[in-house]
Design a protein around this motif. Sequence first.
Motif, PDB file in Angstrom:
ATOM      1  N   ILE A   4       0.389  -1.107   0.080  1.00  0.00           N
ATOM      2  CA  ILE A   4      -0.298   0.104  -0.224  1.00  0.00           C
ATOM      3  C   ILE A   4       1.132   1.503  -0.072  1.00  0.00           C
ATOM      4  CG2 ILE A   4      -1.760   1.305   1.043  1.00  0.00           C
ATOM      5  CD1 ILE A   4      -3.068  -1.413   2.157  1.00  0.00           C
ATOM      6  N   THR A   5       0.920   1.995  -1.450  1.00  0.00           N
ATOM      7  CA  THR A   5       1.193   3.548  -1.307  1.00  0.00           C
ATOM      8  C   THR A   5       0.790   4.388  -0.447  1.00  0.00           C
ATOM      9  OG1 THR A   5       0.145   4.321  -2.636  1.00  0.00           O
ATOM     10  CG2 THR A   5       1.658   2.874  -3.163  1.00  0.00           C
ATOM     11  N   PRO A   6       1.590   5.552   0.270  1.00  0.00           N
ATOM     12  CA  PRO A   6       1.145   6.397   1.118  1.00  0.00           C
ATOM     13  C   PRO A   6      -0.497   6.899   0.455  1.00  0.00           C
ATOM     14  CG  PRO A   6       3.306   6.801   0.469  1.00  0.00           C
ATOM     15  CD  PRO A   6       2.779   5.588  -0.452  1.00  0.00           C
ATOM     16  N   LEU A   7      -1.204   7.406  -0.299  1.00  0.00           N
ATOM     17  CA  LEU A   7      -1.609   7.563  -0.987  1.00  0.00           C
ATOM     18  C   LEU A   7      -3.256   6.871  -0.771  1.00  0.00           C
ATOM     19  CD1 LEU A   7      -3.827   9.237  -2.943  1.00  0.00           C
ATOM     20  CD2 LEU A   7      -3.280   7.884  -4.798  1.00  0.00           C
ATOM     21  N   GLY A   8      -2.320   5.392  -0.804  1.00  0.00           N
ATOM     22  CA  GLY A   8      -3.131   4.508  -0.809  1.00  0.00           C
ATOM     23  C   GLY A   8      -3.936   4.092   1.125  1.00  0.00           C
ATOM     24  N   TRP A   9      -2.661   4.607   1.893  1.00  0.00           N
ATOM     25  CA  TRP A   9      -3.011   4.005   2.987  1.00  0.00           C
ATOM     26  C   TRP A   9      -3.796   5.440   3.692  1.00  0.00           C
ATOM     27  CZ3 TRP A   9      -3.023   1.124   6.393  1.00  0.00           C
ATOM     28  CH2 TRP A   9      -1.629  -0.149   6.418  1.00  0.00           C
ATOM     29  N   LEU A  10      -3.904   7.044   2.676  1.00  0.00           N
ATOM     30  CA  LEU A  10      -4.776   7.780   2.973  1.00  0.00           C
ATOM     31  C   LEU A  10      -5.951   7.460   2.521  1.00  0.00           C
ATOM     32  CD1 LEU A  10      -5.585  10.741   3.821  1.00  0.00           C
ATOM     33  CD2 LEU A  10      -4.464  11.065   1.454  1.00  0.00           C
ATOM     34  N   HIS A  11      -6.234   6.798   1.373  1.00  0.00           N
ATOM     35  CA  HIS A  11      -7.207   6.432   1.143  1.00  0.00           C
ATOM     36  C   HIS A  11      -7.989   5.024   1.716  1.00  0.00           C
ATOM     37  CE1 HIS A  11      -9.892   4.720  -2.031  1.00  0.00           C
ATOM     38  NE2 HIS A  11      -9.871   3.645  -1.834  1.00  0.00           N
ATOM     39  N   THR A  12      -7.254   4.619   2.310  1.00  0.00           N
ATOM     40  CA  THR A  12      -8.249   3.372   2.809  1.00  0.00           C
ATOM     41  C   THR A  12      -8.089   3.900   4.338  1.00  0.00           C
ATOM     42  OG1 THR A  12      -6.676   1.685   1.814  1.00  0.00           O
ATOM     43  CG2 THR A  12      -7.128   1.179   4.366  1.00  0.00           C
ATOM     44  N   VAL A  13      -7.614   4.439   4.871  1.00  0.00           N
ATOM     45  CA  VAL A  13      -7.626   5.098   6.128  1.00  0.00           C
ATOM     46  C   VAL A  13      -9.461   6.505   6.433  1.00  0.00           C
ATOM     47  CG1 VAL A  13      -7.168   7.017   8.468  1.00  0.00           C
ATOM     48  CG2 VAL A  13      -5.452   5.390   7.817  1.00  0.00           C
ATOM     49  N   VAL A  14      -9.509   7.284   5.454  1.00  0.00           N
ATOM     50  CA  VAL A  14     -10.321   7.902   5.513  1.00  0.00           C
ATOM     51  C   VAL A  14     -11.365   7.145   5.013  1.00  0.00           C
ATOM     52  CG1 VAL A  14     -11.483  10.046   3.944  1.00  0.00           C
ATOM     53  CG2 VAL A  14      -9.025   9.965   5.118  1.00  0.00           C
ATOM     54  N   GLY A  15     -11.680   6.211   4.026  1.00  0.00           N
ATOM     55  CA  GLY A  15     -12.494   5.389   3.496  1.00  0.00           C
ATOM     56  C   GLY A  15     -12.784   5.318   5.260  1.00  0.00           C
ATOM     57  N   ALA A  16     -12.548   4.160   5.496  1.00  0.00           N
ATOM     58  CA  ALA A  16     -12.767   3.483   6.653  1.00  0.00           C
ATOM     59  C   ALA A  16     -13.413   4.475   7.866  1.00  0.00           C
ATOM     60  CB  ALA A  16     -11.543   2.369   7.659  1.00  0.00           C
ATOM     61  N   ILE A  17     -12.991   5.415   8.074  1.00  0.00           N
ATOM     62  CA  ILE A  17     -13.586   6.712   8.962  1.00  0.00           C
ATOM     63  C   ILE A  17     -15.606   7.102   7.695  1.00  0.00           C
ATOM     64  CG2 ILE A  17     -14.030   9.242   9.621  1.00  0.00           C
ATOM     65  CD1 ILE A  17     -10.863   8.769   9.284  1.00  0.00           C
ATOM     66  N   ALA A  18     -14.903   7.152   6.776  1.00  0.00           N
ATOM     67  CA  ALA A  18     -16.886   7.172   5.519  1.00  0.00           C
ATOM     68  C   ALA A  18     -17.047   6.158   6.307  1.00  0.00           C
ATOM     69  CB  ALA A  18     -16.091   7.699   4.447  1.00  0.00           C
ATOM     70  N   VAL A  19     -17.114   4.493   6.286  1.00  0.00           N
ATOM     71  CA  VAL A  19     -17.773   3.924   6.180  1.00  0.00           C
ATOM     72  C   VAL A  19     -18.189   4.039   7.816  1.00  0.00           C
ATOM     73  CG1 VAL A  19     -17.636   1.250   6.617  1.00  0.00           C
ATOM     74  CG2 VAL A  19     -16.995   2.391   4.439  1.00  0.00           C
ATOM     75  N   ILE A  20     -17.304   3.521   9.090  1.00  0.00           N
ATOM     76  CA  ILE A  20     -18.529   4.333  10.089  1.00  0.00           C
ATOM     77  C   ILE A  20     -19.546   5.238  10.114  1.00  0.00           C
ATOM     78  CG2 ILE A  20     -17.358   4.256  12.666  1.00  0.00           C
ATOM     79  CD1 ILE A  20     -14.622   2.928  12.018  1.00  0.00           C
ATOM     80  N   ALA A  21     -18.905   6.018   9.379  1.00  0.00           N
ATOM     81  CA  ALA A  21     -19.944   7.290   9.561  1.00  0.00           C
ATOM     82  C   ALA A  21     -20.863   7.068   9.314  1.00  0.00           C
ATOM     83  CB  ALA A  21     -19.008   8.423   9.607  1.00  0.00           C
ATOM     84  N   GLY A  22     -21.000   6.617   7.672  1.00  0.00           N
ATOM     85  CA  GLY A  22     -22.116   6.293   7.355  1.00  0.00           C
ATOM     86  C   GLY A  22     -22.891   5.754   7.808  1.00  0.00           C
ATOM     87  N   ILE A  23     -22.695   4.377   8.482  1.00  0.00           N
ATOM     88  CA  ILE A  23     -23.453   3.661   9.332  1.00  0.00           C
ATOM     89  C   ILE A  23     -24.082   3.705  10.502  1.00  0.00           C
ATOM     90  CG2 ILE A  23     -23.034   1.335  10.668  1.00  0.00           C
ATOM     91  CD1 ILE A  23     -20.983  -0.164   8.121  1.00  0.00           C
ATOM     92  N   VAL A  24     -22.968   4.705  11.209  1.00  0.00           N
ATOM     93  CA  VAL A  24     -23.707   5.386  11.830  1.00  0.00           C
ATOM     94  C   VAL A  24     -25.024   6.010  12.260  1.00  0.00           C
ATOM     95  CG1 VAL A  24     -23.559   7.160  14.082  1.00  0.00           C
ATOM     96  CG2 VAL A  24     -21.664   4.813  13.384  1.00  0.00           C
ATOM     97  N   THR A  25     -24.614   7.082  10.912  1.00  0.00           N
ATOM     98  CA  THR A  25     -25.071   8.054  10.708  1.00  0.00           C
ATOM     99  C   THR A  25     -27.369   6.707   9.910  1.00  0.00           C
ATOM    100  OG1 THR A  25     -23.824  10.017   9.192  1.00  0.00           O
ATOM    101  CG2 THR A  25     -26.441   9.249   8.386  1.00  0.00           C
ATOM    102  N   LEU A  26     -26.700   6.189   9.133  1.00  0.00           N
ATOM    103  CA  LEU A  26     -27.884   5.736   8.666  1.00  0.00           C
ATOM    104  C   LEU A  26     -29.095   4.510  10.257  1.00  0.00           C
ATOM    105  CD1 LEU A  26     -27.253   3.207   5.680  1.00  0.00           C
ATOM    106  CD2 LEU A  26     -28.447   5.388   6.420  1.00  0.00           C
ATOM    107  N   VAL A  27     -27.831   4.675  10.990  1.00  0.00           N
ATOM    108  CA  VAL A  27     -28.724   4.089  12.478  1.00  0.00           C
ATOM    109  C   VAL A  27     -28.765   4.984  13.026  1.00  0.00           C
ATOM    110  CG1 VAL A  27     -27.764   2.878  14.670  1.00  0.00           C
ATOM    111  CG2 VAL A  27     -26.872   1.864  12.554  1.00  0.00           C
ATOM    112  N   ARG A  28     -28.573   6.210  13.396  1.00  0.00           N
ATOM    113  CA  ARG A  28     -28.846   7.128  14.227  1.00  0.00           C
ATOM    114  C   ARG A  28     -30.335   8.011  13.614  1.00  0.00           C
ATOM    115  NH1 ARG A  28     -24.244  10.411  16.227  1.00  0.00           N
ATOM    116  NH2 ARG A  28     -22.997   9.175  18.296  1.00  0.00           N
ATOM    117  N   HIS A  29     -29.780   8.715  12.343  1.00  0.00           N
ATOM    118  CA  HIS A  29     -30.794   9.303  11.640  1.00  0.00           C
ATOM    119  C   HIS A  29     -31.881   8.834  10.731  1.00  0.00           C
ATOM    120  CE1 HIS A  29     -28.980  12.473  13.745  1.00  0.00           C
ATOM    121  NE2 HIS A  29     -27.652  12.308  13.355  1.00  0.00           N
TER     122      HIS A  29
END
Length: 166
Positions: A4-29
């Motif tokens: 995984i390249t540095p861009l790949g790590w950025l992509h992966t970490v931000v993507g994980a944050i997105a998925v968690i935020a998306g799931i929590v958003t759907l559950v809450r709202h």
Amino acid sequence: MPAITPLGWLHTVVGAIAVIAGIVTLVRHKEITLDTRLSQVYLSATLITAVSALGIYQHGTFGPGHVLAVMTLLALVVGTFAARKRFYGETSRYVQAISYTATLLFHSIPAVTDGLLRLPVGDPVLSSIDDPVLKISYLALFAVYLVVVGLQLRWIHANTVQEAQA
């Protein structure tokens, strides 16, 4: 799999944050909108993830991940257009829900693919992108998407009817 390249790590970490935020958003709202801070985090992280995906060329050419990134960007545009401009009239909220929830599906496909092909490190679950388990996984993700969207549309309709009666 390539490292995984540095861009790949950025992509992966931000993507994980997105998925968690998306799931929590759907559950809450029950839906992803532009109105809540958590949804805004999800949508911003999704945008960053999709744009960064366009710069990742592990196999040297434009591939399925890039197609998903473009589809994600289109879904973000359609959902935001529906939310801001109400172009779709009475159905704008439904279009927004379908579009924004589709972005969560688009996150899930490469997450499952990379997870099964990379983890556990040194002895991944799958050894090939052609493994039939991936096709079954994609079908399951799509089925979950359809159920979630169906529940959202029912919830939106019930709230719309309730608001009209009030």
